[in-house]
Design an enzyme around this catalytic site. Structure first.
Site, PDB file in Angstrom:
ATOM      1  N   ASP A   8      -2.650  -2.092   9.118  1.00  0.00           N
ATOM      2  CA  ASP A   8      -2.171  -3.087  10.071  1.00  0.00           C
ATOM      3  C   ASP A   8      -3.405  -3.795  10.631  1.00  0.00           C
ATOM      4  O   ASP A   8      -4.537  -3.311  10.470  1.00  0.00           O
ATOM      5  CB  ASP A   8      -1.396  -2.380  11.192  1.00  0.00           C
ATOM      6  CG  ASP A   8      -1.087  -3.305  12.347  1.00  0.00           C
ATOM      7  OD1 ASP A   8      -0.429  -4.339  12.127  1.00  0.00           O
ATOM      8  OD2 ASP A   8      -1.516  -3.002  13.474  1.00  0.00           O
ATOM      9  N   ASP A  10      -3.575  -6.099  14.105  1.00  0.00           N
ATOM     10  CA  ASP A  10      -3.663  -6.074  15.574  1.00  0.00           C
ATOM     11  C   ASP A  10      -3.510  -4.664  16.129  1.00  0.00           C
ATOM     12  O   ASP A  10      -2.514  -3.990  15.880  1.00  0.00           O
ATOM     13  CB  ASP A  10      -2.586  -6.979  16.178  1.00  0.00           C
ATOM     14  CG  ASP A  10      -2.814  -8.442  15.834  1.00  0.00           C
ATOM     15  OD1 ASP A  10      -3.836  -8.989  16.259  1.00  0.00           O
ATOM     16  OD2 ASP A  10      -1.971  -9.036  15.136  1.00  0.00           O
ATOM     17  N   LYS A 163       7.891  -4.434   6.248  1.00  0.00           N
ATOM     18  CA  LYS A 163       6.557  -4.106   5.753  1.00  0.00           C
ATOM     19  C   LYS A 163       6.610  -3.062   4.636  1.00  0.00           C
ATOM     20  O   LYS A 163       5.828  -3.112   3.685  1.00  0.00           O
ATOM     21  CB  LYS A 163       5.690  -3.591   6.907  1.00  0.00           C
ATOM     22  CG  LYS A 163       5.358  -4.635   7.972  1.00  0.00           C
ATOM     23  CD  LYS A 163       4.529  -4.022   9.102  1.00  0.00           C
ATOM     24  CE  LYS A 163       4.107  -5.064  10.126  1.00  0.00           C
ATOM     25  NZ  LYS A 163       3.304  -4.467  11.222  1.00  0.00           N
ATOM     26  N   ASP A 186      -0.997   1.299  14.371  1.00  0.00           N
ATOM     27  CA  ASP A 186      -1.033   1.646  15.793  1.00  0.00           C
ATOM     28  C   ASP A 186       0.323   1.503  16.478  1.00  0.00           C
ATOM     29  O   ASP A 186       0.549   2.058  17.544  1.00  0.00           O
ATOM     30  CB  ASP A 186      -2.034   0.750  16.532  1.00  0.00           C
ATOM     31  CG  ASP A 186      -1.523  -0.677  16.660  1.00  0.00           C
ATOM     32  OD1 ASP A 186      -1.282  -1.135  17.789  1.00  0.00           O
ATOM     33  OD2 ASP A 186      -1.348  -1.346  15.626  1.00  0.00           O
ATOM     34  N   ASP A 190       4.718  -0.215  12.573  1.00  0.00           N
ATOM     35  CA  ASP A 190       3.929   0.058  11.365  1.00  0.00           C
ATOM     36  C   ASP A 190       4.481   1.234  10.557  1.00  0.00           C
ATOM     37  O   ASP A 190       4.144   1.389   9.381  1.00  0.00           O
ATOM     38  CB  ASP A 190       2.465   0.336  11.726  1.00  0.00           C
ATOM     39  CG  ASP A 190       1.792  -0.853  12.376  1.00  0.00           C
ATOM     40  OD1 ASP A 190       2.140  -1.987  12.021  1.00  0.00           O
ATOM     41  OD2 ASP A 190       0.924  -0.648  13.249  1.00  0.00           O
TER      42      ASP A 190
END
Length: 238
Positions: A8, A10, A163, A186, A190
């Site tokens: 990921d 950000d 994702k 995070d 995710d």
């Protein structure tokens, strides 16, 4: 041996979860992975041009996933959509109905399927309440749309994509088995791609739910946690 590692952006490659400043040590770690033959995939809810631009400027050559999995970039001549739907109508509806609380991300003019809403500064202390309000409204009115919150933005995404779906397509295209993969993030958003990998990693400051689900939780936060896990992988492959 790990052949593919997905990250990921950000909160994972940045210096912390409240900043968009990249952790340069983490970038060096990703380059080191590539030099060791590992395909590095950036996975993000950002608009695809942002993800691809970042990938290129930091020197990575692997695929890139944008719009929460709705788009995959393999190269200049191959960009694949993983959904035929768009959340634009739902986004415009929410923007009008809840304008007091949220505004549209500047990236939305570069999006096709997934749309992002930012919570206004004066309401950030009530972010989870606002997220829940919008989630209930959208998912009841638009059954083909799901709503997620990354901590950076509220995302409206077609239900038939994600994702994880995008990462699985990349793995299949490259002939890579789950046992040869690692996923790092995070946010609980995710988990959708991390769960498709063998080595499931959460950085130290990740959402509590993601930390509970992950196989490995780094001792360091965000990008510094990325450096930690990459060094571990390269030093002693699982």
């Amino acid at each position: 041996m790990i052949r593919l590692a997905a990250f990921d952006i950000d909160g994972t490659l940045t210096i912390n979860r409240s900043s968009t400043v990249l952790c340069l040590e983490a970038i060096d770690a990703l380059r080191k992975l590539e030099k060791n033959g590992v395909i590095v995939v950036l996975v993000s809810s950002n608009a695809l041009p942002v993800v691809v631009g970042l990938k290129k400027y930091i020197g990575l050559s692997g695929p890139a996933i944008g719009e929460t999995g709705a788009l995959i970039y393999y190269g200049e001549e191959e960009i694949v959509a993983t959904t035929k739907y768009s959340a634009k109508q739902a986004y415009l509806d929410v923007l009008e109905k809840y304008n007091e609380y949220v505004y549209g991300s500047w990236q939305n003019m570069f999006r096709l399927h997934d749309y992002a809403l930012k919570i206004r500064k004066q309401y950030l202390s009530k972010d989870n309440e606002i997220y829940s309000l919008i989630k209930e409204y959208v998912e009841n009115k638009y059954p083909y749309i799901k709503v997620g919150y990354s901590g950076y933005a509220i995302h409206l995404t077609p239900k038939d994509t994600g994702k994880g779906k995008a990462l699985k397509q990349i793995m299949e295209k490259h002939g890579i088995r789950r046992e040869e993969t690692m996923g790092v993030g995070d946010s609980i958003m995710d988990w959708e791609f991390i769960k498709e990998t063998k080595i499931k990693v959460a950085v130290a400051n990740a959402d509590p739910e993601l930390r509970r689900k992950a196989d490995i939780v780094t001792t360091k936060p965000s990008g510094y946690g990325v450096v930690e896990i990459v060094e571990k992988i390269l030093d002693k492959p699982p």
